[in-house]
Design an enzyme around this catalytic site. Structure first.
Site, mmCIF file in Angstrom:
data_model
loop_
_atom_site.group_PDB
_atom_site.id
_atom_site.type_symbol
_atom_site.label_atom_id
_atom_site.label_comp_id
_atom_site.label_asym_id
_atom_site.label_seq_id
_atom_site.Cartn_x
_atom_site.Cartn_y
_atom_site.Cartn_z
ATOM 1 C CG HIS A 36 -6.053 1.818 -0.489
ATOM 2 N ND1 HIS A 36 -4.871 2.356 -0.973
ATOM 3 C CD2 HIS A 36 -5.688 0.885 0.438
ATOM 4 C CE1 HIS A 36 -3.849 1.763 -0.360
ATOM 5 N NE2 HIS A 36 -4.319 0.872 0.492
ATOM 6 C CB CYS A 91 -1.721 0.849 7.622
ATOM 7 S SG CYS A 91 -3.255 0.640 6.685
ATOM 8 C CB CYS A 107 -0.925 0.020 1.213
ATOM 9 S SG CYS A 107 -1.819 -1.512 1.485
#
Length: 387
Positions: A343, A373, A91
């Site tokens: 995302h 995160c 991510c």
């Protein structure tokens, strides 16, 4: 030490991953359009000066494989003399791209970089081809690879209620919708072509995934999706599935000034940190603490903060433990976050940084933090300073 600065930053609109506006647009095209856009917006820059293109992408297979950074840079017409590399910190991939460019500039290994990231989650799902080593079970909880269950765990450990999560998600959609209506995304969104519901070619100007009708009542009707029997995390309090790309022009400060280019922000400090994979969503806390210490500031010195909203149950514990609960509405995700915008994994780090820099300009703020995160237990953070 040389200073790394952000000269420009843009992103695509966020397209819905299921039958969305970018269903017929490849990830390389999303990326290449932004690369071209940066050069068009900054004509003082000679493209031959580009040292490297550093591009974040998580699922590096199919259209996103074989070094998508190079494929996209060639599509964009960037001189073949420039390098190109695809990086993967899950991510945090495109924030890692920011860090790699900044470190290169600080150590004299180049002065001009195009960085960014992409993820077309409609074409390459996040679990495509995932095959964990069986031996990981010896020291990693089995559910650690299931992001929704890690959010459930983090929420339970920190006493985050279903109602708190729903309220956080409603806030995300409301603020993202308000930012759209009021034109606060206009400076960061770089319109590119997509297709409407009937298949007609259109110029996509706005994010497709925001749901302004989201309410506490509509979210309360959703069932927990990851732990149906005992959970609290729903699809409505999780980041939306979306397709998109983001990009930045990162340069050595004196070089940018010599060319008369704008200095939108300086990279003040950077950090990564690890945490238990079972609570991967907690990573922003140690990463932020490191970045703040390296910048010589405290969390109270920050004017604006972008915390990636992987899940409401993940974001709220981070806000709580960073001591920011009392300033959420004044400082955190003021234009909404990933619950509303989505995302797209490899895109998000540079996306939240782009939104942050635009917010800092809008509010005439000095210091900002972007943090997120990372699956399997990491966090990444960047402190930006307007100069």
């Amino acid at each position: 030490m040389k200073q790394a600065v952000i000269v420009d930053c843009i992103r695509t609109p966020m397209g819905r991953s299921k039958a969305g506006v970018f269903r017929n647009v490849r990830a390389e095209t999303l990326s290449a359009e932004l690369m071209k856009g940066l050069l068009l917006r900054n004509p003082q820059l000679d493209p031959n000066a580009i040292e490297d293109v550093i591009w974040g992408c998580v699922q590096q297979t199919l259209e996103q494989g074989f070094n998508i950074a190079r494929n996209a840079s060639l599509l964009a017409g960037i001189p073949k003399t420039a390098g190109a590399v695809t990086v993967n910190r899950l991510c945090g991939s495109s924030m890692e791209a920011i860090h790699q460019a900044a470190r290169a500039i600080m150590t004299g290994m180049g002065d001009t970089f195009i960085i960014g990231g992409v993820e077309h989650m409609g074409h390459v799902p996040m679990n495509h081809g995932v095959d964990f080593h069986p031996g990981l079970a010896n020291n990693v909880a089995k559910a650690s690879g299931m992001m929704g269950l890690t959010a459930e765990m983090l929420g339970k450990l920190h006493g985050i209620s279903r109602e708190q999560q729903d309220a956080f998600a409603v806030r995300s959609h409301q603020r993202a919708h308000a930012a759209t209506v009021e034109g606060r995304f206009a400076k960061e969104i770089y319109a590119i072509e997509g297709h409407d519901a009937n298949g007609a070619l259109i110029k996509v100007l706005h994010d497709e995934v925001i749901r302004p009708e989201t309410s506490m009542e509509s979210l309360a009707a959703l069932r927990p999706v990851f732990d149906p029997a005992n959970g609290t995390v729903t699809a409505g309090t999780s980041s939306a599935l979306s397709d998109g790309a983001s990009a930045m022009l990162v340069m050595e400060e004196s070089k940018a000034r010599a060319l008369g280019l704008p200095i939108r922000a300086r990279i003040r400090s950077m950090a990564v940190a690890g945490c238990d994979a079972a609570i991967m969503g907690y990573g922003p806390v140690p990463a932020t603490q490191k970045a703040l210490a390296r910048a010589g500031i405290t969390v109270n010195d920050l004017d604006v903060i972008e915390l990636n909203e992987a899940f409401a149950a993940q974001s709220l514990p981070c806000v709580k433990d960073l001591g920011l609960l009392d300033v959420v509405d004044e400082k955190i995700n003021l234009n909404g976050g990933a619950i509303a915008l989505g995302h797209p994994l490899g895109c998000s780090g540079a996306r939240i940084s782009t939104t942050l820099i635009n917010l800092m300009e809008h509010k005439d703020a000095t210091l900002g933090l972007a943090t997120m995160c990372i699956g399997l237990g990491q966090g990444i953070a960047t402190v930006f300073e307007r100069v």
